[in-house]
Design a protein around this motif. Structure first.
Motif, PDB file in Angstrom:
ATOM      1  N   MET A   1      -1.233   9.121   1.901  1.00  0.00           N
ATOM      2  CA  MET A   1      -2.352   8.166   1.518  1.00  0.00           C
ATOM      3  C   MET A   1      -1.884   7.111   0.921  1.00  0.00           C
ATOM      4  O   MET A   1      -2.444   5.910   0.490  1.00  0.00           O
ATOM      5  N   MET A   2      -0.650   7.422   0.027  1.00  0.00           N
ATOM      6  CA  MET A   2      -0.103   6.288  -0.740  1.00  0.00           C
ATOM      7  C   MET A   2       1.107   5.196  -0.102  1.00  0.00           C
ATOM      8  O   MET A   2       1.696   4.235  -0.824  1.00  0.00           O
ATOM      9  N   ASP A   3       1.080   5.469   1.232  1.00  0.00           N
ATOM     10  CA  ASP A   3       1.992   4.719   1.956  1.00  0.00           C
ATOM     11  C   ASP A   3       1.346   3.301   2.467  1.00  0.00           C
ATOM     12  O   ASP A   3       0.520   3.119   3.029  1.00  0.00           O
ATOM     13  N   ASN A   4       1.713   2.333   1.602  1.00  0.00           N
ATOM     14  CA  ASN A   4       1.691   0.909   1.808  1.00  0.00           C
ATOM     15  C   ASN A   4       1.769   0.467   3.202  1.00  0.00           C
ATOM     16  O   ASN A   4       1.383  -0.683   3.360  1.00  0.00           O
ATOM     17  N   ASN A   5       2.647   0.954   4.030  1.00  0.00           N
ATOM     18  CA  ASN A   5       2.924   0.424   5.186  1.00  0.00           C
ATOM     19  C   ASN A   5       1.949   0.729   6.377  1.00  0.00           C
ATOM     20  O   ASN A   5       1.925   0.381   7.488  1.00  0.00           O
ATOM     21  N   LEU A   6       0.879   1.661   6.050  1.00  0.00           N
ATOM     22  CA  LEU A   6      -0.008   2.013   7.066  1.00  0.00           C
ATOM     23  C   LEU A   6      -1.075   0.745   7.370  1.00  0.00           C
ATOM     24  O   LEU A   6      -1.123   0.022   6.678  1.00  0.00           O
ATOM     25  N   ALA A   7      -1.062   0.770   8.842  1.00  0.00           N
ATOM     26  CA  ALA A   7      -1.731  -0.580   9.138  1.00  0.00           C
ATOM     27  C   ALA A   7      -3.360  -0.530   8.661  1.00  0.00           C
ATOM     28  O   ALA A   7      -4.032  -1.417   8.451  1.00  0.00           O
ATOM     29  N   THR A   8      -3.898   0.561   8.566  1.00  0.00           N
ATOM     30  CA  THR A   8      -5.530   0.898   8.263  1.00  0.00           C
ATOM     31  C   THR A   8      -5.533   0.946   6.713  1.00  0.00           C
ATOM     32  O   THR A   8      -4.984   1.864   6.287  1.00  0.00           O
ATOM     33  N   GLN A   9      -6.341   0.275   5.930  1.00  0.00           N
ATOM     34  CA  GLN A   9      -6.784   0.501   4.667  1.00  0.00           C
ATOM     35  C   GLN A   9      -8.074   0.239   4.195  1.00  0.00           C
ATOM     36  O   GLN A   9      -8.660  -0.641   4.833  1.00  0.00           O
ATOM     37  N   LEU A  10      -8.319   1.124   3.311  1.00  0.00           N
ATOM     38  CA  LEU A  10      -9.761   0.945   2.453  1.00  0.00           C
ATOM     39  C   LEU A  10      -9.711  -0.173   1.655  1.00  0.00           C
ATOM     40  O   LEU A  10      -8.803  -0.491   0.834  1.00  0.00           O
TER      41      LEU A  10
END
Length: 120
Positions: free
Chosen positions: A25-34
């Motif tokens: 959940m702390m991976d800033n490279n994820l495409a989807t974000q809240l």
């Protein structure tokens, strides 16, 4: 899976925390974000029957609302029944408790780690 952070909101004397779970959940490279949660932290004078709105940066998969729970107190507290509906674009989720929240009480909104965007 969306990237989330802990956010606090004050609703008419009711504290609501949003907590996300997930191994990355702390991976800033994820495409989807809240992107946002409303009401925002520090809001006052808000109804005890609030609309709690979650905005994501991309459309979410059908059924992802089942990964949300509103707990009275902390994450180990009992869950409060609520109804959630997606916007037409499925990037905004609006939830409302089924009964008024108690004033001067803490609540925690839990976003489960199984949430996925529309692309899976």
């Amino acid at each position: 899976m969306p990237s989330t952070s802990v956010t606090r909101s004050l609703i008419s004397g009711v504290a609501i925390l949003a907590a996300g779970c997930g191994s990355s959940m702390m991976d800033n490279n994820l495409a989807t974000q809240l992107l946002s949660i409303s009401p925002s932290g520090g809001a006052t004078g808000v109804s005890t029957m609030p609309d709690i709105v979650f905005t994501f940066n991309r459309p979410m998969m059908t059924g992802m609302e089942r990964y949300l729970a509103l707990h009275q107190g902390g994450l180990t507290g009992p869950t409060m029944p609520m109804s959630c509906n997606w916007s037409d674009g499925r990037a905004t989720l609006t939830c409302r408790p089924d009964r008024p929240l108690a004033q001067v009480s803490a609540y925690t909104m839990h976003l489960g780690g199984g949430m996925m965007d529309a692309e899976g």
